[in-house]
Scaffold this motif. Structure first.
Motif, PDB file in Angstrom:
ATOM      1  N   ASP A  40       0.676  -1.158   0.067  1.00  0.00           N
ATOM      2  CA  ASP A  40      -0.027  -0.038  -0.016  1.00  0.00           C
ATOM      3  C   ASP A  40       0.791   1.177   0.113  1.00  0.00           C
ATOM      4  O   ASP A  40       0.698   2.231  -0.702  1.00  0.00           O
ATOM      5  CB  ASP A  40      -0.928  -0.056   1.138  1.00  0.00           C
ATOM      6  CG  ASP A  40      -2.260  -0.838   0.778  1.00  0.00           C
ATOM      7  OD1 ASP A  40      -2.243  -1.261  -0.158  1.00  0.00           O
ATOM      8  OD2 ASP A  40      -3.059  -1.227   1.922  1.00  0.00           O
ATOM      9  N   LEU A  93       1.450   6.344  -7.103  1.00  0.00           N
ATOM     10  CA  LEU A  93       0.368   7.107  -7.444  1.00  0.00           C
ATOM     11  C   LEU A  93       1.025   8.703  -7.391  1.00  0.00           C
ATOM     12  O   LEU A  93       0.535   9.461  -8.193  1.00  0.00           O
ATOM     13  CB  LEU A  93      -0.877   6.952  -6.386  1.00  0.00           C
ATOM     14  CG  LEU A  93      -1.708   5.809  -6.409  1.00  0.00           C
ATOM     15  CD1 LEU A  93      -2.598   5.677  -5.275  1.00  0.00           C
ATOM     16  CD2 LEU A  93      -2.242   5.534  -7.966  1.00  0.00           C
ATOM     17  N   ARG A 136     -10.832  15.370 -12.287  1.00  0.00           N
ATOM     18  CA  ARG A 136     -10.043  13.858 -12.265  1.00  0.00           C
ATOM     19  C   ARG A 136      -8.796  14.087 -11.089  1.00  0.00           C
ATOM     20  O   ARG A 136      -8.334  13.357 -10.470  1.00  0.00           O
ATOM     21  CB  ARG A 136      -9.600  13.802 -13.707  1.00  0.00           C
ATOM     22  CG  ARG A 136     -10.562  12.861 -14.227  1.00  0.00           C
ATOM     23  CD  ARG A 136      -9.826  12.062 -15.556  1.00  0.00           C
ATOM     24  NE  ARG A 136      -9.150  13.089 -16.558  1.00  0.00           N
ATOM     25  CZ  ARG A 136      -9.631  13.910 -17.541  1.00  0.00           C
ATOM     26  NH1 ARG A 136     -10.923  13.662 -17.591  1.00  0.00           N
ATOM     27  NH2 ARG A 136      -8.870  14.581 -18.191  1.00  0.00           N
ATOM     28  N   GLY A 180      -9.926  13.989  -7.697  1.00  0.00           N
ATOM     29  CA  GLY A 180     -10.035  12.664  -7.333  1.00  0.00           C
ATOM     30  C   GLY A 180      -8.809  11.875  -7.383  1.00  0.00           C
ATOM     31  O   GLY A 180      -8.565  11.255  -6.224  1.00  0.00           O
ATOM     32  N   ALA A 181      -7.895  12.003  -8.123  1.00  0.00           N
ATOM     33  CA  ALA A 181      -6.674  11.308  -8.088  1.00  0.00           C
ATOM     34  C   ALA A 181      -5.957  11.836  -6.513  1.00  0.00           C
ATOM     35  O   ALA A 181      -5.158  11.058  -6.028  1.00  0.00           O
ATOM     36  CB  ALA A 181      -5.482  11.726  -8.950  1.00  0.00           C
ATOM     37  N   GLU A 231      -7.373  12.741  -3.899  1.00  0.00           N
ATOM     38  CA  GLU A 231      -7.843  12.137  -2.808  1.00  0.00           C
ATOM     39  C   GLU A 231      -7.574  10.914  -2.561  1.00  0.00           C
ATOM     40  O   GLU A 231      -7.204  10.354  -1.225  1.00  0.00           O
ATOM     41  CB  GLU A 231      -9.221  12.471  -2.741  1.00  0.00           C
ATOM     42  CG  GLU A 231     -10.005  11.924  -1.485  1.00  0.00           C
ATOM     43  CD  GLU A 231     -11.586  12.006  -1.666  1.00  0.00           C
ATOM     44  OE1 GLU A 231     -12.044  12.004  -2.946  1.00  0.00           O
ATOM     45  OE2 GLU A 231     -12.331  12.001  -0.686  1.00  0.00           O
ATOM     46  N   ALA A 232      -7.492  10.074  -3.617  1.00  0.00           N
ATOM     47  CA  ALA A 232      -7.290   8.543  -3.781  1.00  0.00           C
ATOM     48  C   ALA A 232      -5.690   8.362  -3.403  1.00  0.00           C
ATOM     49  O   ALA A 232      -5.627   7.461  -2.402  1.00  0.00           O
ATOM     50  CB  ALA A 232      -7.401   8.118  -5.189  1.00  0.00           C
ATOM     51  N   LYS A 282      -5.407   8.620   0.639  1.00  0.00           N
ATOM     52  CA  LYS A 282      -6.327   7.679   1.210  1.00  0.00           C
ATOM     53  C   LYS A 282      -5.387   6.362   1.220  1.00  0.00           C
ATOM     54  O   LYS A 282      -5.258   5.700   2.325  1.00  0.00           O
ATOM     55  CB  LYS A 282      -7.606   7.350   0.664  1.00  0.00           C
ATOM     56  CG  LYS A 282      -8.807   8.313   1.196  1.00  0.00           C
ATOM     57  CD  LYS A 282      -9.854   8.236   0.284  1.00  0.00           C
ATOM     58  CE  LYS A 282     -11.013   7.550   1.127  1.00  0.00           C
ATOM     59  NZ  LYS A 282     -12.219   7.710   0.285  1.00  0.00           N
ATOM     60  N   LYS A 283      -4.978   6.173   0.054  1.00  0.00           N
ATOM     61  CA  LYS A 283      -3.999   5.127  -0.031  1.00  0.00           C
ATOM     62  C   LYS A 283      -2.672   5.187   1.024  1.00  0.00           C
ATOM     63  O   LYS A 283      -2.513   4.164   1.631  1.00  0.00           O
ATOM     64  CB  LYS A 283      -3.249   5.131  -1.581  1.00  0.00           C
ATOM     65  CG  LYS A 283      -2.513   3.799  -1.944  1.00  0.00           C
ATOM     66  CD  LYS A 283      -3.315   2.511  -1.783  1.00  0.00           C
ATOM     67  CE  LYS A 283      -3.926   1.900  -2.806  1.00  0.00           C
ATOM     68  NZ  LYS A 283      -4.739   0.659  -2.454  1.00  0.00           N
ATOM     69  N   LYS A 306     -16.157  13.596   1.795  1.00  0.00           N
ATOM     70  CA  LYS A 306     -14.937  13.216   0.930  1.00  0.00           C
ATOM     71  C   LYS A 306     -13.831  13.404   1.973  1.00  0.00           C
ATOM     72  O   LYS A 306     -14.106  14.277   3.037  1.00  0.00           O
ATOM     73  CB  LYS A 306     -14.921  14.417   0.080  1.00  0.00           C
ATOM     74  CG  LYS A 306     -15.447  14.236  -1.234  1.00  0.00           C
ATOM     75  CD  LYS A 306     -15.045  15.356  -2.208  1.00  0.00           C
ATOM     76  CE  LYS A 306     -15.703  15.272  -3.708  1.00  0.00           C
ATOM     77  NZ  LYS A 306     -15.296  14.010  -4.331  1.00  0.00           N
TER      78      LYS A 306
END
Ligand SMILES: [Zn+2]
Length: 597
Positions: free
Chosen positions: A26, A33, A57, A60-61, A63-64, A67-68, A402
């Motif tokens: 992870d 990322l 986009r 979104g990336a 945030e992702a 979180k990762k 979010k």
């Protein structure tokens, strides 16, 4: 009886254990990322080539990838808090920090570029529905636009901070934690070396002589180290003054207001109303002097225990009390509270290697929060359970937000926790038959309120004056002592004598060093909860739904907007006074019980 093993948290829904290979995967993925993110978007925002769909986009990336990164990082923090003596836990924590800082270096450009978008371009992008779901996050970021410097200057500042401001913070921390005090502990024949925490804990000792000796020993040691402490304070103050000049902040408190989303006028009014109510605190001190059988109390008597109030609670009793307090308010809330126990998201008892104190780890959307306690059965520990569960429920309700909007705005971070304590206090007061215990309960509630409102206002006023004075030149230790003494004297008035060593009281407050001007957030938080609680008393069930919606909104809007649906207007000059009227009511209730009028 609950099985003790059920009262240790179960982290297996995150990873199978400290050696789970997924943990490292992870982290590695988060880093990949981040590298891709930089590759895809660096320069796109700054040059204003980005269109709304691409920005959506990118958000979104962004945030992702965060979180990762968060999942393994939070897991490492929980493992370490559970047992810091395990080498593997330390290693995981260090590794996750290293990757976090690498990721933040890769992605720093994004927020900086967003800051520099022209007003027109930004407004146009916000028209997009997807982008608008991040509206509050973007607005909060953009509030810093007028004060941002160019990228190179920002980088230089960051680097020089290491040997500047941060070096003094570090020195303050290292000095403070290295201090040892030679002291005769209660019941012991000989003096021995003890920590500052052990001395401060003695402020709750029943013997007034011990309380005073302990606090004086603590403060005198700080005076002995006055040269270094004064230098740390002076440099922290100077550093902020210089940065404020460079960024052209209209006021020294501007960055705090930006971070807290508070209006300067609102905060000033709140503090002014608090100062007008100092006589209320003095009234309490006079009553407490009587309860302690003293002509006039000293400031070392403020937290003295009243009567024989050291009642013990089993954890089952505590759990039952707290769940009942939530149940009477909202069965739905009590249900969510039950889940912490059912799903073993709470770690209850002290054990070797476990971190001290108590906290709620809010985790993130998609992952339910965890609570840590060190329950020993005191009344305080029961309140702490209500407090941390309050935090936990706030996070549970905000799960649909979010990541950017998940955590409550700073001054509202303690809303749900203090509200939970309030529900518990009321339940205890209503159920308790023993007059002495009721008196002790009310005293401790009032002392909590005094500590979070009046005292924090004194701290903030001192801090404002010290910062402003520093603009005129170096502050001698004696001046800092004098400023501190004068501000405290306003609160204590003729009701309390300050011990002479208290002149050095400013020198150990780490908030001044670590989180400048943070203290007024406590005042805000406490008064807000008192207002919310009064609304609940007035409106009953119709309030409950609005309160749950408030928690569910997390940090998706600024405090003023979050509170408007509850009929709370932070600009109403009477708003803050209502909080103190409620405190006056508690004090009257106490006087009635104590038979003093
Ligand atoms: Zn808290």
């Amino acid at each position: 009886m609950t099985d003790e093993r059920d009262l240790q948290w179960d982290l297996s829904r995150l990873y199978t254990g400290a050696n789970d290979p997924q943990w490292e995967r992870d982290l590695a993925e988060a880093k990949d990322l981040a590298v891709n993110f930089r590759h895809n978007y660096r320069g796109r925002v700054a040059t204003e080539q980005i269109d709304a769909a691409e920005l959506a986009r990118a958000l979104g990336a962004y945030e992702a990838l965060q979180k990762k990164l968060l999942k393994p990082s939070l897991y490492a923090q929980l493992l370490f808090a559970g047992d810091s003596t395990v080498e593997r836990h330390k290693a995981l924590l260090a590794r996750s920090r290293e990757i976090s800082s690498a990721v933040s270096e890769e992605t720093l450009f994004f927020e900086l570029e967003l800051l520099r978008l022209s007003e027109e371009r930004f407004a146009a992008l916000l028209q997009d529905r997807e982008v608008a779901t991040c509206r509050h996050f973007l607005n909060q970021l953009r509030a810093h636009t007028p004060f941002a410097l160019n990228e190179e200057v920002e980088q230089v500042l960051k680097r020089k901070d290491l040997s500047g401001r941060e070096a003094f913070v570090q020195l303050f921390d290292e000095l403070s934690s290295s201090l040892r005090y030679l002291f005769v502990m209660p019941g012991e024949p000989e003096p021995r070396e003890v920590t500052g925490e052990a001395l401060l804990a003695l402020l709750h000792h029943p013997d007034g002589g011990i309380r005073e000796r302990a606090f004086a020993a603590f403060l005198d040691k700080h005076a002995e180290n006055g040269l270094v402490l004064t230098a740390c304070f002076n440099n922290i103050l100077l550093d902020h003054g210089k940065e404020a000049e460079l960024r052209r902040y209209p006021d020294l408190m501007t960055p705090t207001h930006l971070a807290s989303e508070t209006e300067p006028e609102m905060v000033e009014r709140m503090m002014a109303v608090t100062e007008e109510n100092f006589p209320l605190a003095q009234d309490y001190f006079a009553l407490k002097s009587k309860l302690l059988g003293l002509e006039k109390m000293k400031n070392t008597d403020v937290y003295a225990p009243i009567g024989d109030s050291d009642r013990k609670f089993s954890f089952d009793e505590a759990k039952d009390l707290v769940l009942t307090a939530f149940e009477t308010f909202s069965p739905r809330l009590a249900d969510s509270a039950q889940a912490f126990f059912r799903e073993r998201r709470i770690d209850v008892f002290p054990r070797p290697g476990k971190t001290g104190g108590a906290f709620c780890m809010p985790m993130m959307p998609g992952f339910q929060p965890y609570l840590l306690l060190n329950f020993t059965g005191n009344l305080r520990d029961v309140s702490t359970l209500a407090h941390e569960l309050g935090h936990g429920l706030h996070s549970v309700l905000a799960q649909d937000q979010k990541l950017f909007h998940y955590y409550a705005p700073l001054p509202m971070a303690e809303t749900a926790s203090v509200f939970g304590e309030m529900l518990l206090t009321r339940l205890l007061l209503d159920r308790e038959q023993d007059r002495t215990i009721k008196i002790a309960l009310l005293c401790s509630k009032l002392e909590d309120i005094i500590a979070t409102t009046f005292r924090q206002t004194v701290l903030t006023r001192f801090e404002q004056k010290a910062h402003r004075r520093r603009g005129d030149g170096l502050l001698a230790a004696e001046e800092l002592c004098g400023l501190w003494w004068d501000e405290n004297a306003k609160l204590f008035g003729t009701a309390v004598d300050m011990i002479p060593s208290y002149r050095w009281g400013w020198s150990y407050i780490s908030h001044f060093i670590h989180s400048r001007f943070y203290c007024y957030s406590y005042v805000f938080g406490e008064l807000l909860v008192l207002a919310l609680y009064q609304k609940y008393l007035e409106e009953g069930d119709s309030f409950v739904l609005k309160y749950l919606q408030l928690l569910a909104a997390g940090g998706s809007r600024p405090p003023g907007e979050l509170l408007a649906p509850l009929g709370i207007d932070l600009n109403d000059p009477d708003f803050w006074q209502k909080g103190y009227d409620f405190v006056r009511g508690l004090l009257d209730e106490l006087k009635e019980l104590a038979g003093v009028r």
